[in-house]
Write an enzyme that holds these catalytic residues in place. Structure first.
Site, PDB file in Angstrom:
ATOM      1  N   SER A   1       3.745  -2.396  -7.480  1.00 24.61           N
ATOM      2  CA  SER A   1       3.481  -1.236  -6.632  1.00 24.61           C
ATOM      3  C   SER A   1       2.074  -0.713  -6.887  1.00 24.61           C
ATOM      4  O   SER A   1       1.491  -0.943  -7.947  1.00 24.61           O
ATOM      5  CB  SER A   1       4.495  -0.124  -6.912  1.00 24.61           C
ATOM      6  OG  SER A   1       4.103   0.657  -8.028  1.00 24.61           O
ATOM      7  N   ASP A   2       1.532  -0.029  -5.892  1.00 23.58           N
ATOM      8  CA  ASP A   2       0.279   0.683  -6.129  1.00 23.58           C
ATOM      9  C   ASP A   2       0.558   1.851  -7.071  1.00 23.58           C
ATOM     10  O   ASP A   2       1.705   2.144  -7.403  1.00 23.58           O
ATOM     11  CB  ASP A   2      -0.328   1.149  -4.799  1.00 23.58           C
ATOM     12  CG  ASP A   2      -1.845   1.110  -4.816  1.00 23.58           C
ATOM     13  OD1 ASP A   2      -2.441   1.341  -5.889  1.00 23.58           O
ATOM     14  OD2 ASP A   2      -2.448   0.837  -3.761  1.00 23.58           O
ATOM     15  N   TRP A   3      -0.480   2.530  -7.485  1.00 20.59           N
ATOM     16  CA  TRP A   3      -0.392   3.435  -8.626  1.00 20.59           C
ATOM     17  C   TRP A   3       0.317   4.749  -8.303  1.00 20.59           C
ATOM     18  O   TRP A   3       0.102   5.371  -7.290  1.00 20.59           O
ATOM     19  CB  TRP A   3      -1.806   3.705  -9.136  1.00 20.59           C
ATOM     20  CG  TRP A   3      -2.206   2.898 -10.338  1.00 20.59           C
ATOM     21  CD1 TRP A   3      -2.878   3.357 -11.433  1.00 20.59           C
ATOM     22  CD2 TRP A   3      -1.973   1.496 -10.602  1.00 20.59           C
ATOM     23  NE1 TRP A   3      -3.057   2.326 -12.345  1.00 20.59           N
ATOM     24  CE2 TRP A   3      -2.514   1.183 -11.858  1.00 20.59           C
ATOM     25  CE3 TRP A   3      -1.336   0.484  -9.897  1.00 20.59           C
ATOM     26  CZ2 TRP A   3      -2.446  -0.092 -12.422  1.00 20.59           C
ATOM     27  CZ3 TRP A   3      -1.265  -0.790 -10.443  1.00 20.59           C
ATOM     28  CH2 TRP A   3      -1.820  -1.063 -11.692  1.00 20.59           C
TER      29      TRP A   3
ATOM     30  N   TYR B   1       0.831  -1.209   0.000  1.00 16.00           N
ATOM     31  CA  TYR B   1       0.000   0.000   0.000  1.00 16.00           C
ATOM     32  C   TYR B   1       0.863   1.257   0.000  1.00 16.00           C
ATOM     33  O   TYR B   1       2.081   1.204   0.173  1.00 16.00           O
ATOM     34  CB  TYR B   1      -0.939  -0.003   1.208  1.00 16.00           C
ATOM     35  CG  TYR B   1      -2.221   0.797   0.971  1.00 16.00           C
ATOM     36  CD1 TYR B   1      -2.722   0.971  -0.318  1.00 16.00           C
ATOM     37  CD2 TYR B   1      -2.915   1.356   2.027  1.00 16.00           C
ATOM     38  CE1 TYR B   1      -3.893   1.679  -0.532  1.00 16.00           C
ATOM     39  CE2 TYR B   1      -4.095   2.056   1.816  1.00 16.00           C
ATOM     40  CZ  TYR B   1      -4.574   2.224   0.536  1.00 16.00           C
ATOM     41  OH  TYR B   1      -5.741   2.924   0.322  1.00 16.00           O
ATOM     42  N   TYR B   2       0.179   2.395  -0.168  1.00 13.17           N
ATOM     43  CA  TYR B   2       0.862   3.680  -0.138  1.00 13.17           C
ATOM     44  C   TYR B   2       1.358   4.038   1.259  1.00 13.17           C
ATOM     45  O   TYR B   2       2.288   4.809   1.420  1.00 13.17           O
ATOM     46  CB  TYR B   2      -0.102   4.791  -0.565  1.00 13.17           C
ATOM     47  CG  TYR B   2      -0.665   4.669  -1.946  1.00 13.17           C
ATOM     48  CD1 TYR B   2       0.149   4.690  -3.069  1.00 13.17           C
ATOM     49  CD2 TYR B   2      -2.046   4.575  -2.140  1.00 13.17           C
ATOM     50  CE1 TYR B   2      -0.381   4.610  -4.336  1.00 13.17           C
ATOM     51  CE2 TYR B   2      -2.590   4.501  -3.418  1.00 13.17           C
ATOM     52  CZ  TYR B   2      -1.754   4.518  -4.511  1.00 13.17           C
ATOM     53  OH  TYR B   2      -2.292   4.448  -5.760  1.00 13.17           O
TER      54      TYR B   2
END
Length: 602
Positions: free
Chosen positions: A314-316, A272-273
Site C-alpha cells: 500500500s501507499d503510505w 494509489y491513494y
C-alpha cells in the site's frame, strides 16, 4: 558453509541455499510465530546517522528507534530517506542486517527507496541524487524517447542501489500524465500510452533482469491502476484531492502499463491513494473507496484478471494519522474515514494488500487477529509473498555489502558523465529566432543572468549585471504553482493554476526590451507559456537539468534533442475544459506532446 540464522547448529531447510526459494519460504513460514509474521506485513520509514549509525531514537519521519522497530516489532522492510554518502549507506546496511540476525529466525531486512537520481526533493515523492549519479527526472528521460536509454539508466541505478544494500525500488511510476495540473507527473513517462508501456518494460527489466535474483533490485510499479486522472489535478495525498475520475472512459489506457510491468515480472505493485468516482467497469460500479481498500480493483482486477501474484504494497499511511512537529496529515483512508484503524486494516487485507506502507502499528493487526476479524491463514498468505521475494533476492544468503566497493561504484565518473550528458540532451527547445546556440563570436558573449549560477557561465562568457549592457539575457524560472502549507508534506507538492503571475510577465518583458531574452522554464508540470511568445527570442523547457548541463545544451556543446512528453496549453481555460483521463487538451495545444525544435530549429 551456511548461515545459521536461528542459532540451532543445524542447517534447516530455510537456511539451505540448494533448495528453491519457494521451498525455503514454506519451511520458514511454518516456523514463525504469529508476531513474527505480523511484523513482515509492515514497511515503514527509517533513518540513518550521518556516518551510518543505527539511530537509537525516532527520527523526523521514523516513528521508532531502529532497535525497537527490528527487535521489538519484528519489522524487516524499511524505506530510507536521507543518504549522506555511499560509504555511510553501505555501513548502515551492514549494521542493520547484523541487528536483524538477532531476531529469532534471522530474517534479513529489505531496504527500499523512492527515486533518488534526479532533482526532486520531496519526502513524499523523491529525493535529489546526493552521492548517486544525477539524471533528468523521468519526464526528461521520456523527452528523449529512447527505450534503450531507459534500460541503461535502470542498469546504472541498479548497480548503485545494490552497492549500498538497497534491494527494492519504490518505482517506476507509470501513471499517464493526462491531467496538466497534477503535481506528480515529473516522475512519470508522460501522456503517451505506447511510450509509457515500452519504457515500463525496459525499466523493470533493467532493474530486475530476466527474473528476480541475487543481482536484482525488485521494482514496485505504481500507482495501480493508474494515478493520473485526478479531479482538477489535485493530489490524493491530501483530502481535497481524493477523487479520481474517468469522464473520457479511458480507464483501460491508464491500466495498460501495469500489464506490461506484470509481464516483465515486477516484484511488487503499489495502488494509489485515489478514490474512483463514478467508475463502472464491465457493467459493474466500482466501490468509491481508495484503491488500496478496493477488493474489486486489487483482488478482482489485479490478482484474478491480470494474474499478478507478487507483493501488493500500500501507499503510505492508510491506517493511522501522521504528525511531524505541528503539522498533521490524516490517514489517507478515502471513502472509509469513519472506520477505526482496526477496521481499516481488516478492509485493506480483504481487498488484497500484503504490506502496509508507512505504518508500524503491529498492535492494530494483532488486535484484528485476536478478535477473529483476520485469520492467521490470511496473514500467512501475505507473509509468504514477502518472504519469497527476500529469498529470491538472495538476502537470506548474503545481505551484506562492501563499503569500499560502494564508494567505487556509486556516482563513479562513467555514471555521472552519462547522467549529465542525458540532462543536456533532454532539453527541449520550444522557440528560437536564431539566438541559439549561444556564442560563436570572436569575443566572449556579454550575458545577463537570473536563476543560473554565474560561476557556471563565467568560464565561457562575460557575466554582466544589467540587461542594458548585455548581448543576451538568460532567465531560468520554475513552472507556476499555488503555494500551500496547511498539511504535512503539502508544501512540497506544486499544485493549482498553471498561469504565471502578471508581475513576472511584465518584468521579463522589460528585460526583453533591452536585449534578446532566452527564457528557460523548469517544467515539473506544464505551464501556460503563451504570454512570453511575443517578446522572447527563445523558450527552452527542462525536466531536471543542472546549470552546467543546461549551458552545454544552449551553447551547442551537446545538442538538445528533447521533445515534449506532455502538452503545453495555451490557456487555463483549455486545461479546465480537458477531460482528465484523456491525453491532449480541449483545443490545439500551444506546443503539443512530441514537439521540439531539432538542433535549435536549424
Amino acid at each position: 558453509m551456511f548461515r545459521d540464522l536461528n542459532g540451532n547448529g543445524v542447517m534447516d531447510p530455510y537456511e539451505d541455499p540448494r533448495l528453491s526459494a519457494a521451498e525455503r519460504t514454506e519451511d520458514l513460514l511454518g516456523r514463525l510465530s504469529l508476531p513474527e509474521k505480523i511484523g513482515l506485513l509492515f514497511q515503514t520509514v527509517i533513518e540513518m546517522g550521518p556516518e551510518g549509525q543505527l539511530l537509537e531514537e525516532s527520527g523526523v519521519f521514523a516513528k521508532s528507534s531502529t532497535r525497537a522497530a527490528v527487535l521489538g516489532k519484528g519489522l524487516s522492510a524499511f524505506n530510507i530517506h536521507a543518504i549522506p554518502s555511499a560509504r555511510a549507506a553501505a555501513r548502515w546496511n551492514n549494521r542493520i542486517q547484523a541487528l536483524a540476525e538477532q531476531t529469532p529466525h534471522g530474517i534479513p531486512v529489505t531496504l527500499s527507496t523512492d527515486p533518488r537520481h534526479s532533482f526532486t526533493e520531496n519526502s513524499g515523492v523523491a529525493f535529489t541524487s546526493g552521492p548517486f549519479s544525477q539524471w533528468p527526472d523521468m519526464l526528461g528521460i521520456a523527452a528523449l524517447g529512447d527505450v534503450e536509454l531507459v534500460r541503461r539508466f535502470s542498469e546504472v541505478v541498479r548497480a548503485e542501489y545494490r552497492a549500498v544494500g538497497l534491494r527494492m525500488a519504490l518505482h517506476p511510476q507509470v501513471d499517464l500524465a493526462t491531467e496538466s495540473r497534477w503535481g506528480r507527473q515529473l516522475q512519470t513517462f508522460g501522456n503517451d500510452v505506447e511510450r509509457v508501456r515500452a519504457f515500463t518494460r525496459a525499466y523493470v527489466e533493467g532493474f530486475q533482469g530476466t527474473s528476480l535474483g541475487p543481482d536484482s533490485v525488485a521494482t514496485t510499479t505504481k500507482h495501480f491502476p493508474g494515478g493520473g486522472p485526478q479531479l482538477d489535478g489535485e493530489d490524493p495525498h491530501f483530502p481535497y484531492g481524493r477523487e479520481q475520475v474517468y469522464p473520457g472512459d479511458n480507464f483501460e489506457a491508464h491500466l495498460a502499463p501495469f500489464k506490461d510491468a506484470i509481464g516483465s515480472g515486477t516484484a511488487a505493485i503499489m495502488p494509489y491513494y485515489g478514490m474512483p468516482v463514478g467508475l463502472v467497469r464491465n457493467g459493474e460500479p466500482i466501490e468509491e473507496v481508495g484503491f488500496a481498500y478496493n477488493r474489486q480493483i486489487l483482488t478482482g482486477l489485479l490478482r484474478e484478471e491480470l494474474g499478478f501474484d507478487g507483493v501488493i504494497v500500500s501507499d503510505w499511511e492508510l491506517v493511522t494519522d501522521n504528525r511531524v512537529g505541528d503539522k498533521l496529515l490524516p490517514a489517507r483512508a478515502w471513502g472509509v474515514e469513519e472506520l477505526t484503524p482496526v477496521q481499516r486494516i481488516v478492509k485493506l487485507l480483504d481487498a488484497g494488500v500484503d504490506q502496509f506502507g508507512g505504518e508500524e502499528c503491529v498492535e492494530v493487526l494483532a488486535e484484528a487477529v485476536a478478535s477473529g476479524a483476520v485469520t492467521e491463514a490470511r496473514i500467512d498468505e501475505s507473509a509468504r509473498r514477502i518472504l519469497l521475494t527476500k529469498f529470491q533476492l538472495g538476502l537470506f544468503d548474503d545481505p551484506y555489502v562492501d563499503e569500499e566497493a560502494a564508494e567505487r561504484i556509486v556516482g563513479n565518473a562513467e555514471f555521472r558523465s552519462l547522467g549529465i550528458e542525458t540532462q543536456s540532451r533532454s532539453v527541449v527547445v520550444l522557440a528560437n529566432d536564431g539566438v541559439l546556440p549561444l556564442g560563436g563570436g570572436e569575443s566572449p558573449l556579454r550575458v545577463y543572468l537570473e536563476g543560473i549560477d554565474s560561476a557556471v557561465v563565467a568560464a565561457e562568457a562575460e557575466v554582466v549585471g544589467s540587461p542594458g549592457i548585455a548581448e543576451v539575457a538568460l532567465v531560468r524560472i520554475p513552472a507556476p504553482y499555488e503555494p500551500r502549507d496547511d498539511l504535512l508534506l503539502e508544501q512540497g507538492f506544486r499544485q493549482g493554476s498553471l498561469e504565471f503571475r502578471p508581475g513576472l510577465i511584465t518584468r521579463l518583458k522589460r528585460i526583453a526590451e533591452e536585449c534578446p531574452l532566452v527564457l528557460i522554464v523548469d517544467l515539473d508540470r506544464p505551464a501556460v507559456l503563451t504570454p512570453f511568445l511575443p517578446f522572447t527570442s527563445a523558450i527552452v523547457a527542462c525536466f531536471g537539468v543542472s546549470d552546467t548541463a543546461l549551458m552545454a545544451a544552449l551553447s551547442g556543446v551537446v545538442f538538445p534533442e528533447g521533445r515534449l512528453p506532455v502538452d503545453i496549453p495555451r490557456s487555463m481555460a483549455e486545461v479546465r475544459e480537458a477531460l482528465p483521463d484523456l491525453p491532449g487538451l480541449s483545443a490545439e495545444a500551444l506546443f503539443p506532446s512530441g514537439f521540439g525544435l531539432h538542433r535549435y530549429g536549424s
